[in-house]
Design a protein around this motif. Structure first.
Motif, short mmCIF file in Angstrom:
data_model
loop_
_atom_site.label_atom_id
_atom_site.label_comp_id
_atom_site.label_asym_id
_atom_site.label_seq_id
_atom_site.Cartn_x
_atom_site.Cartn_y
_atom_site.Cartn_z
N LYS A 14 0.81 -1.23 0.00
CA LYS A 14 0.00 0.00 0.00
C LYS A 14 0.84 1.28 0.00
O LYS A 14 0.35 2.35 0.37
CB LYS A 14 -0.99 0.00 1.15
CG LYS A 14 -1.98 -1.15 1.07
CD LYS A 14 -2.99 -1.10 2.17
CE LYS A 14 -3.93 -2.31 2.06
NZ LYS A 14 -4.92 -2.33 3.08
N ASN A 15 2.11 1.17 -0.38
CA ASN A 15 2.99 2.33 -0.51
C ASN A 15 3.40 2.49 -1.97
O ASN A 15 3.45 1.52 -2.71
CB ASN A 15 4.25 2.17 0.36
CG ASN A 15 3.93 2.23 1.83
OD1 ASN A 15 3.32 3.17 2.30
ND2 ASN A 15 4.34 1.20 2.55
N PHE A 16 3.74 3.73 -2.34
CA PHE A 16 4.18 4.02 -3.69
C PHE A 16 5.66 4.34 -3.68
O PHE A 16 6.12 5.14 -2.87
CB PHE A 16 3.40 5.20 -4.28
CG PHE A 16 3.83 5.56 -5.67
CD1 PHE A 16 3.41 4.81 -6.75
CD2 PHE A 16 4.67 6.63 -5.89
CE1 PHE A 16 3.81 5.12 -8.04
CE2 PHE A 16 5.08 6.96 -7.17
CZ PHE A 16 4.64 6.20 -8.25
N TYR A 17 6.40 3.76 -4.62
CA TYR A 17 7.84 3.98 -4.75
C TYR A 17 8.11 4.53 -6.14
O TYR A 17 7.91 3.83 -7.14
CB TYR A 17 8.61 2.67 -4.52
CG TYR A 17 8.34 2.10 -3.15
CD1 TYR A 17 9.13 2.48 -2.07
CD2 TYR A 17 7.28 1.23 -2.93
CE1 TYR A 17 8.88 1.97 -0.80
CE2 TYR A 17 7.03 0.72 -1.67
CZ TYR A 17 7.82 1.10 -0.61
OH TYR A 17 7.56 0.61 0.65
N PRO A 18 8.54 5.80 -6.24
CA PRO A 18 8.76 6.44 -7.54
C PRO A 18 9.97 5.86 -8.28
O PRO A 18 11.00 5.58 -7.65
CB PRO A 18 8.97 7.91 -7.19
CG PRO A 18 9.38 7.93 -5.77
CD PRO A 18 8.79 6.72 -5.12
N LEU A 19 9.84 5.71 -9.59
CA LEU A 19 10.93 5.16 -10.40
C LEU A 19 11.26 6.04 -11.61
O LEU A 19 11.75 5.56 -12.61
CB LEU A 19 10.58 3.75 -10.89
CG LEU A 19 10.43 2.68 -9.81
CD1 LEU A 19 10.10 1.33 -10.44
CD2 LEU A 19 11.68 2.58 -8.96
N GLY A 20 11.02 7.33 -11.51
CA GLY A 20 11.49 8.25 -12.54
C GLY A 20 10.41 8.82 -13.45
O GLY A 20 9.38 8.21 -13.69
N ILE A 21 10.71 10.03 -13.95
CA ILE A 21 9.84 10.75 -14.88
C ILE A 21 10.70 11.26 -16.04
O ILE A 21 11.78 11.78 -15.82
CB ILE A 21 9.16 11.96 -14.19
CG1 ILE A 21 8.34 11.52 -12.99
CG2 ILE A 21 8.28 12.73 -15.19
CD1 ILE A 21 7.80 12.67 -12.14
N ASN A 22 10.19 11.11 -17.27
CA ASN A 22 10.85 11.62 -18.47
C ASN A 22 9.92 12.58 -19.19
O ASN A 22 8.71 12.40 -19.17
CB ASN A 22 11.16 10.48 -19.45
CG ASN A 22 12.15 9.50 -18.91
OD1 ASN A 22 13.17 9.87 -18.36
ND2 ASN A 22 11.87 8.23 -19.08
N ASP A 23 10.50 13.56 -19.89
CA ASP A 23 9.75 14.39 -20.83
C ASP A 23 9.83 13.70 -22.18
O ASP A 23 10.88 13.14 -22.53
CB ASP A 23 10.39 15.77 -20.98
CG ASP A 23 10.46 16.56 -19.68
OD1 ASP A 23 9.86 16.14 -18.68
OD2 ASP A 23 11.14 17.60 -19.67
N LYS A 24 8.75 13.73 -22.95
CA LYS A 24 8.83 13.15 -24.29
C LYS A 24 8.18 14.09 -25.29
O LYS A 24 7.37 14.94 -24.95
CB LYS A 24 8.23 11.75 -24.33
CG LYS A 24 6.78 11.63 -23.99
CD LYS A 24 6.37 10.16 -23.99
CE LYS A 24 4.92 10.03 -23.59
NZ LYS A 24 4.49 8.65 -23.58
N TYR A 25 8.58 13.91 -26.56
CA TYR A 25 8.15 14.82 -27.61
C TYR A 25 7.59 14.02 -28.77
O TYR A 25 8.14 13.00 -29.17
CB TYR A 25 9.34 15.67 -28.07
CG TYR A 25 9.92 16.42 -26.90
CD1 TYR A 25 9.37 17.63 -26.49
CD2 TYR A 25 10.95 15.89 -26.15
CE1 TYR A 25 9.85 18.29 -25.38
CE2 TYR A 25 11.44 16.55 -25.03
CZ TYR A 25 10.89 17.74 -24.65
OH TYR A 25 11.36 18.39 -23.55
N ALA A 26 6.45 14.49 -29.32
CA ALA A 26 5.78 13.79 -30.41
C ALA A 26 5.87 14.60 -31.70
O ALA A 26 6.02 15.82 -31.67
CB ALA A 26 4.31 13.57 -30.05
N SER A 27 5.76 13.89 -32.81
CA SER A 27 5.73 14.55 -34.12
C SER A 27 4.42 15.33 -34.25
O SER A 27 3.48 15.10 -33.50
CB SER A 27 5.84 13.50 -35.23
OG SER A 27 4.70 12.65 -35.20
N SER A 28 4.38 16.21 -35.22
CA SER A 28 3.16 16.99 -35.42
C SER A 28 2.38 16.49 -36.64
O SER A 28 1.55 17.19 -37.18
CB SER A 28 3.51 18.47 -35.59
OG SER A 28 4.42 18.62 -36.66
N LYS A 29 2.67 15.29 -37.04
CA LYS A 29 2.01 14.69 -38.21
C LYS A 29 0.63 14.15 -37.82
O LYS A 29 0.26 14.14 -36.65
CB LYS A 29 2.86 13.53 -38.75
CG LYS A 29 4.28 13.91 -39.10
CD LYS A 29 4.33 14.49 -40.47
CE LYS A 29 5.77 14.75 -40.87
NZ LYS A 29 5.98 15.97 -41.51
#
Length: 183
Positions: A14-29
């Motif tokens: 019942k606990n949360f353990y963080p494992l990282g966050i990334n920024d991501k970028y998508a095409s505009s197609k």
């Protein structure tokens, strides 16, 4: 509009353990595919904390856990919007390359500790202040491979025909030394 984010974690006892966050970028197609990923995230530590808390609350509401969880979010006008939540970690670009190289943690090591019932740390990791990771989709062969990790696979070399990330033939992983961050 907004910043696309990948988030990883593990729920145990019942606990949360963080494992990282990334920024991501998508095409505009017409078919948006992920063409880039940066780690560490550009979110401030307080924004990261807020996202981890919202993510865990949503996971609990959905009855997820114990086990790995991942989410896709958009950060827009200082609010987080959920795109997807699943009971696994993000794919190799984020979980195998970006997070371990930019943060002082390896999501799969933490997942193994969870499976083996070892103790996990709840502390949110700051970037290790050593490297900034940039992953970029490429539609051509890489001639100069200096300081790059090159991930090649079968794909379509005409980026105008990409309909999913499976079509992208090459990603490059670039490690840049970060400037010291003032504390």
């Amino acid at each position: 509009d907004g910043l696309l984010l990948d988030i990883n974690g593990v729920i145990k006892d019942k606990n949360f353990y963080p494992l990282g966050i990334n920024d991501k970028y998508a095409s505009s197609k017409k078919y948006q595919v992920i063409t880039g990923l940066k780690s560490p995230t550009s979110l401030s530590l307080s924004q990261q904390t807020k996202l981890y808390k919202e993510f865990f609350k949503t996971c609990k509401t959905l009855g997820l856990g114990p086990g790995p969880v991942k989410g896709d979010y958009i950060f827009y006008k200082n609010k987080f919007y959920i795109l997807e939540i699943a009971t696994r970690l993000h794919g190799p670009l984020g979980s195998i390359y970006a997070i371990p190289l930019a943060y002082d943690l390896n999501p799969f090591e933490k997942l193994l500790k969870f499976i083996l019932n070892k103790k996990l740390k709840k502390k949110i990791k700051r970037a290790n202040n050593k490297f900034k990771i940039k992953i970029t989709a490429k539609d051509n062969r890489i001639k100069n491979r200096n300081n790059l990790i090159v991930l090649e696979k079968k794909g379509i070399f005409n980026k105008n025909l990409w309909k999913s990330n499976y079509d992208i033939p090459i990603y490059t992983v670039e490690k840049k030394l970060m400037r010291k961050i003032k504390k």
